[in-house]
Enzyme design. Sequence first.
Site, PDB file in Angstrom:
ATOM      1  N   CYS A  50       0.822  -1.209   0.000  1.00 49.06           N
ATOM      2  CA  CYS A  50       0.000   0.000   0.000  1.00 49.06           C
ATOM      3  C   CYS A  50       0.859   1.264   0.000  1.00 49.06           C
ATOM      4  O   CYS A  50       0.387   2.343  -0.360  1.00 49.06           O
ATOM      5  CB  CYS A  50      -0.940   0.002   1.200  1.00 49.06           C
ATOM      6  SG  CYS A  50      -0.105  -0.110   2.807  1.00 49.06           S
ATOM      7  N   HIS A  98      18.766   0.693  -0.069  1.00 48.08           N
ATOM      8  CA  HIS A  98      17.333   0.984  -0.034  1.00 48.08           C
ATOM      9  C   HIS A  98      16.534  -0.255   0.385  1.00 48.08           C
ATOM     10  O   HIS A  98      15.688  -0.183   1.281  1.00 48.08           O
ATOM     11  CB  HIS A  98      16.869   1.470  -1.403  1.00 48.08           C
ATOM     12  CG  HIS A  98      15.390   1.710  -1.475  1.00 48.08           C
ATOM     13  ND1 HIS A  98      14.758   2.698  -0.741  1.00 48.08           N
ATOM     14  CD2 HIS A  98      14.405   1.067  -2.165  1.00 48.08           C
ATOM     15  CE1 HIS A  98      13.465   2.673  -0.993  1.00 48.08           C
ATOM     16  NE2 HIS A  98      13.227   1.678  -1.846  1.00 48.08           N
TER      17      HIS A  98
END
Length: 428
Positions: A50, A98
């Site tokens: 999401c 990351h």
Amino acid sequence: MRLFAVGISHRTAPVELRECVDFARRGVEAALAALADRKLTREAVVLSTCNRAEIYGAAESDAAAEACSRFISEYNGVAWDALAPHVVIYRGPEAADHLFRVAAGLDSLVVGEPQILGQVKEAFATASGLKSTGALTHRLFTTAFSVGKRVRHETGLGEGAVSVSYAAISLAKKIFGKLDGLNVLILGAGEMAKLTATHLQRQGVKQLTIASRTLETAERLASRLNGRAVPWTSIGHALAAADIVVTATGAREPVLTRAGVEEAMRPRRSRPLFLIDIAVPRDVDPEAGLLDQVFLYNIDDLQTIVGENMARRTSEVDRADVIVRTEVDRFRTWMQSQEVVPTVVALRQRFEAIRLAELQRLEPRLASMPPEARARVDEITHLLVEKLLLTPTEQLKAAEDQAQAVAYSEALTRLFNLTAPKRNSGDS
């Protein structure tokens, strides 16, 4: 091989845009298949949650990252001009950094939240099942799993709820233990009530019941949460059957009085009732919290818990950062070794071929030498080649970054006209 990560997240794009590039809508498998059809990468993993839509890939060319950026736009039917300002590209060790931060919960909207590590594992498992991964992404993601596990075991980053909804769930678990099999009643349809209900649903609750003054509103929310809607006039019956109640109606007066809650408790036979009042003004009469086996928490109670846990987590972020940096350095070293090993092997093969060719050319002169002398010549020439190759080999392995390692490898390949050994299809 060039490693990269490309995509958008809650840090770079608004929710309206993230909803438009949600790979999960059509299935991550379909996105991976489309990537494979276009032959944009040799390896690829799609991570869709999401809060982020990202592609982690390995390809022969740096241009693959930009091509995958365009793929996100085209595949999801979003205009490139609308998406481009929000897309971020990470290359080489930056891509590893990351992903490691994502897996550790450091890049989450709620820092330290535990669900993301499972989502990263699921993304890799899906890609692996479709054979879209390889040695580079396998090493990248397995290391990310290790980083996430280390951060959770070696720091307190994941301890304590740091959102009102998580705080509510944490308190519910203290009261009930596991939440699976419980009935949840939602009064109202505010954003906080939706979020709390969504998190409760993920805990495997038995039934979600939604009640709102407007039945259509309750039905829409119930449809989103796979729950059921009931008329506002049926609150009393729903309350008697509920184990957990979330209230967020926006009413000016309490919608649950002490008398109403006491009435609902009579047939429950001391079964506890957990009331989460996140409305302002409050939806539940504070006196209701004095009833036996009724546990009432309001928005201030939950925010106090959140504030305490947030301060505790902040002190743990630095420790988690150290773990990530350490693992990124190790991954960088490994990745550079993968770039230079084929060149080192090819260089050695080239020098060895020259050495053997020269010995073959001198064979008529060496033929008269005793075996011991010939063996000594072979040994001396071998040692000479080893000494000649020592410095370039060390310099290759000591390259400061991937770009320098690639530059050295390409220079040696051109200077000595090397042919790199063939790699296995699964190698990076």
